[in-house]
Design a protein around this motif. Sequence first.
Motif, PDB file in Angstrom:
ATOM      1  N   LEU A 143       2.157  22.805   7.390  1.00  0.00           N
ATOM      2  CA  LEU A 143       2.765  24.047   7.720  1.00  0.00           C
ATOM      3  C   LEU A 143       3.602  23.327   9.038  1.00  0.00           C
ATOM      4  O   LEU A 143       4.538  24.045   9.341  1.00  0.00           O
ATOM      5  N   ALA A 144       3.132  22.247   9.483  1.00  0.00           N
ATOM      6  CA  ALA A 144       3.766  21.640  10.792  1.00  0.00           C
ATOM      7  C   ALA A 144       5.057  21.240  10.119  1.00  0.00           C
ATOM      8  O   ALA A 144       6.109  21.424  10.921  1.00  0.00           O
ATOM      9  N   THR A 145       5.184  20.688   9.002  1.00  0.00           N
ATOM     10  CA  THR A 145       6.159  19.951   8.466  1.00  0.00           C
ATOM     11  C   THR A 145       7.441  21.138   8.085  1.00  0.00           C
ATOM     12  O   THR A 145       8.665  21.045   8.223  1.00  0.00           O
ATOM     13  N   ALA A 146       6.955  22.324   7.397  1.00  0.00           N
ATOM     14  CA  ALA A 146       7.487  23.199   7.176  1.00  0.00           C
ATOM     15  C   ALA A 146       8.181  24.013   8.163  1.00  0.00           C
ATOM     16  O   ALA A 146       9.618  24.324   8.254  1.00  0.00           O
ATOM     17  N   THR A 147       7.605  24.188   9.330  1.00  0.00           N
ATOM     18  CA  THR A 147       8.206  24.520  10.720  1.00  0.00           C
ATOM     19  C   THR A 147       9.063  23.848  11.122  1.00  0.00           C
ATOM     20  O   THR A 147      10.225  24.193  11.479  1.00  0.00           O
ATOM     21  N   LEU A 151      13.116  25.003  11.678  1.00  0.00           N
ATOM     22  CA  LEU A 151      13.807  24.665  13.068  1.00  0.00           C
ATOM     23  C   LEU A 151      15.201  23.800  13.002  1.00  0.00           C
ATOM     24  O   LEU A 151      16.163  24.074  13.656  1.00  0.00           O
ATOM     25  N   ARG A 152      14.828  22.647  12.169  1.00  0.00           N
ATOM     26  CA  ARG A 152      16.014  21.921  12.130  1.00  0.00           C
ATOM     27  C   ARG A 152      17.360  22.486  11.407  1.00  0.00           C
ATOM     28  O   ARG A 152      18.480  21.761  11.451  1.00  0.00           O
ATOM     29  N   SER A 153      17.026  23.655  10.847  1.00  0.00           N
ATOM     30  CA  SER A 153      18.186  24.167   9.965  1.00  0.00           C
ATOM     31  C   SER A 153      18.973  25.058  11.113  1.00  0.00           C
ATOM     32  O   SER A 153      20.144  25.261  10.342  1.00  0.00           O
ATOM     33  N   PHE A 154      18.775  25.327  12.168  1.00  0.00           N
ATOM     34  CA  PHE A 154      19.529  25.792  13.177  1.00  0.00           C
ATOM     35  C   PHE A 154      20.494  24.569  14.152  1.00  0.00           C
ATOM     36  O   PHE A 154      20.263  23.980  14.472  1.00  0.00           O
ATOM     37  N   ASN A 155      21.752  25.303  14.484  1.00  0.00           N
ATOM     38  CA  ASN A 155      22.589  24.612  15.082  1.00  0.00           C
ATOM     39  C   ASN A 155      21.982  24.262  16.379  1.00  0.00           C
ATOM     40  O   ASN A 155      21.325  25.327  16.957  1.00  0.00           O
ATOM     41  N   PRO A 156      22.099  23.316  17.319  1.00  0.00           N
ATOM     42  CA  PRO A 156      21.790  22.983  18.589  1.00  0.00           C
ATOM     43  C   PRO A 156      22.148  24.054  19.722  1.00  0.00           C
ATOM     44  O   PRO A 156      21.364  24.327  20.368  1.00  0.00           O
ATOM     45  N   ASP A 157      23.271  24.884  19.469  1.00  0.00           N
ATOM     46  CA  ASP A 157      23.511  25.908  20.542  1.00  0.00           C
ATOM     47  C   ASP A 157      23.069  27.077  20.052  1.00  0.00           C
ATOM     48  O   ASP A 157      23.382  28.078  20.768  1.00  0.00           O
ATOM     49  N   CYS A 158      22.168  27.188  19.156  1.00  0.00           N
ATOM     50  CA  CYS A 158      21.511  28.455  18.947  1.00  0.00           C
ATOM     51  C   CYS A 158      20.611  28.941  19.736  1.00  0.00           C
ATOM     52  O   CYS A 158      19.877  28.342  20.440  1.00  0.00           O
ATOM     53  N   ARG A 159      20.809  30.421  19.914  1.00  0.00           N
ATOM     54  CA  ARG A 159      19.670  30.844  21.075  1.00  0.00           C
ATOM     55  C   ARG A 159      18.365  30.539  20.444  1.00  0.00           C
ATOM     56  O   ARG A 159      17.926  30.900  19.523  1.00  0.00           O
TER      57      ARG A 159
END
Length: 231
Positions: free
Chosen positions: A123-127, A131-139
Motif C-alpha cells: 500500500l505504501a508503494t501504491a500511494t 502521488l508521483r502522477s501529479f505535477n509538482p505545482d498541483c495543489r
Amino acid sequence: AADQKPPSQTGFEVLLADGRHFQAGIASLDLWDGDGTFALQVLDITDSVQAQQQADEELERAGEVQRALMPAELPFRPGWAHGAAAVPAREVGGDFYDLRIAGRFAVMSLGDVMGKGVGAGILATATRTALRSFNPDCRPADALADTVRIIEDDLRRTNAFVTLGYAVIDLMSGAVRLADAGHGLTFIVRSERREIERVVTRDLPIGLGSEWSEINVALAPSDSLLMVSDG
C-alpha cells in the motif's frame, strides 16, 4: 507418585549433510531411584524449517524492491539543501517518503500506512506511485483527493488508511503549501529565532477522509521544513 521427581529434559536440533533437519529431545524418566530410564523423541522438522527460510527470503526480496523504489539520489537545486533517511523496523514497512523537483517547485511527502509487513509495504508503494502522477505545482489538497480516488478500493478492501504530509515548496520565494492527512508530524525549524513550529491540521488520514485543507507558511533563508514518522 508424590515422591517422584519431574523428568529432566534436554533438547537439540540436528542438521544432516543432505539438508534434513531433526529436533530431538531426551528426558530422564527417573521412575525409580537409580533406574536410569530415558525417553528419546525425534521429529523431522525439515519442511517447517525450509518453509520459514523461504518466507524469510521472500520478505528480504520484498524489502529490496521497496528500498529500490525510494529516491536513490535526491535532486539538487542550488541554494537549497536536503536530506532523508529511512530505517524500517522489519524487512518491509509502511513508511515512505519522496522528494521531487521540477521547475521552480519541489514536492516533499512523507506517509505512514497503518500496519507493518508486506501488506503495508504494498500500500505504501501504491500511494507513493499515485502521488508521483501529479505535477509538482498541483495543489496539495487536490493531490490527496485524487490519490484517494486511485487507491480507495485497495484501502477499503484491506481496511487500511494512510497518514500523510504533502508539501509543495516554491523554490523562488520559499512559500510552502502543506496538506496534512492525519499525520501531524511536520515542523518548521526557524534557524534565526531558534524556534520550532509544528504545522498540523485536524484533517483525517487518506482512507478515512475525503477533503483536506491547506496551510500556507513561508521559509526564510536558513529555515528548514522537517517531516518525520512515528515509526
